[in-house]
Design a protein around this motif. Sequence first.
Motif, short mmCIF file in Angstrom:
data_model
loop_
_atom_site.label_atom_id
_atom_site.label_comp_id
_atom_site.label_asym_id
_atom_site.label_seq_id
_atom_site.Cartn_x
_atom_site.Cartn_y
_atom_site.Cartn_z
N GLU A 48 0.82 -1.20 0.00
CA GLU A 48 0.00 0.00 0.00
C GLU A 48 0.86 1.26 0.00
OE1 GLU A 48 -2.96 0.07 3.00
OE2 GLU A 48 -3.84 1.95 2.32
N HIS A 73 1.39 3.88 -3.21
CA HIS A 73 1.07 5.30 -3.07
C HIS A 73 2.27 6.17 -3.40
CE1 HIS A 73 -2.73 4.83 -0.34
NE2 HIS A 73 -2.93 4.47 -1.60
N ASP A 105 2.49 8.86 -6.49
CA ASP A 105 2.83 10.28 -6.34
C ASP A 105 3.89 10.70 -7.34
OD1 ASP A 105 0.99 10.64 -4.37
OD2 ASP A 105 2.37 10.20 -2.73
N HIS A 132 -5.24 7.57 -5.53
CA HIS A 132 -5.07 6.82 -4.29
C HIS A 132 -6.29 5.96 -3.99
CE1 HIS A 132 -1.58 9.26 -2.32
NE2 HIS A 132 -1.35 8.96 -3.59
N ASP A 137 -6.45 1.92 -3.47
CA ASP A 137 -7.04 1.32 -2.27
C ASP A 137 -8.14 0.33 -2.64
OD1 ASP A 137 -5.33 2.78 -0.75
OD2 ASP A 137 -6.75 4.38 -0.32
#
Lengths: 202, 202
Positions: free
Chosen positions: B84, B88, B92, B186, B190
């Motif tokens: 996770e 992320h 970015d 994001h 998820d």
Amino acid sequence: MARTAKHSKQELRDMALAAARAVIAEEGSRNVTVRAVAARMGYSVGTLYNIFEGLEELIAALNAETLDGLYDALSQAPITGKPEADLHALLDRYLDFVAANRREWTMMFDERLPEAKAPPAWYLEKVARVFTLLGRMLQPLFAPGEEADLTSAVRLLWIAMHGVWTLDAGGKLFIVTNDPVEKVAHDMVDMFLAGLGARKGD
Amino acid sequence: MARTAKHSKQELRDMALAAARAVIAEEGSRNVTVRAVAARMGYSVGTLYNIFEGLEELIAALNAETLDGLYDALSQAPITGKPEADLHALLDRYLDFVAANRREWTMMFDERLPEAKAPPAWYLEKVARVFTLLGRMLQPLFAPGEEADLTSAVRLLWIAMHGVWTLDAGGKLFIVTNDPVEKVAHDMVDMFLAGLGARKGD
DNA sequence: AAATTAACTTGAACATCGTTCAATTATGCC
DNA sequence: GGCATAATTGAACGATGTTCAAGTTAATTT
């Protein structure tokens, strides 16, 4: 107080769009030029500029028609209340439409709007209609009061499917996978439904 | 046995690509024309055709450079073993790169390859490199022997993210949602991780 | 019925595009 | 110095989107 035209403005509009679709079908979307469309509808270039502001607006009108056709195809999908089956049925109609209108569908996404220019309101409404369809199918997965989560899920799913559609329509899906687009789309929905189920369990 | 050029072919290539990027930055990607690029590098149009087969090849070379830049940006993302957090962080960097190279990035996806023409092998390899990065990050979620599931998951995730990227780069994300692209990306990750978790629980 | 008016239609003309290629220039070699 | 050869040029070509003065035609007015 004026000359009666051989064809009304609405007729000319329809003739132009029909001519454009004929060009797309027979010569490819690259050959949708002002002269080609004009010649095919039996008018001169000047007349086209009497109906549309320019080629861009003609293509925008074409895209609007395509979007309407997509909605019509999708809205015939049955809603049984079982999200998984309903979504798969919806997807199949979507994919059938894209397959049957590949070039037109591709054109919808390469209209290069002049950098940060908002699309017209009627376009947003046409898109919203499609979202509403998706929302109705996902509804059973959400309790009353979870409307925010529902719309959020609808948007995410639509965006993910957009990835599938654009890659496929651009002929680039095979760069990513050798699976047929139908399988990829179904897998995507399944992954999504699994994710939704897991989140609700939290 | 021949005239020594003022610049080697490699230099000319670099100059042309740099000139093209300058045009993109200052006049927009629509103005990347043979004449504009030639003028900016201080050569004539003929010289450009000595280096590239035509404008399409020049743009393809530009896109290849952009793809390399993307890979460089992504490959600096740390891999801690926590999918996770790693995803992320990777996202970015991806989003930073797209934001910093919006026009170049958009150009990568509107190269209209002449309808069902396969991209060259080196291009597929560049894409595969990016997949490998994603695969390394998802690795902890899969047991040995599940490599097929891993690659399948990587592809699905990449396709879904492609939906985010294309809508954002095309300035059309706001049609779907008012959330900033970072949040959408994001959320997408998820949702995906939740889906993966649920599937493994089966 | 003739003249007037205004919408409709035209297509030549313009600037720009990608592309070609004969002519020119400039170097290395004998 | 002369020759061969590669690099470079830019005029020319066909096609594009767009403009607009001129022509055409039917409804209105006189």
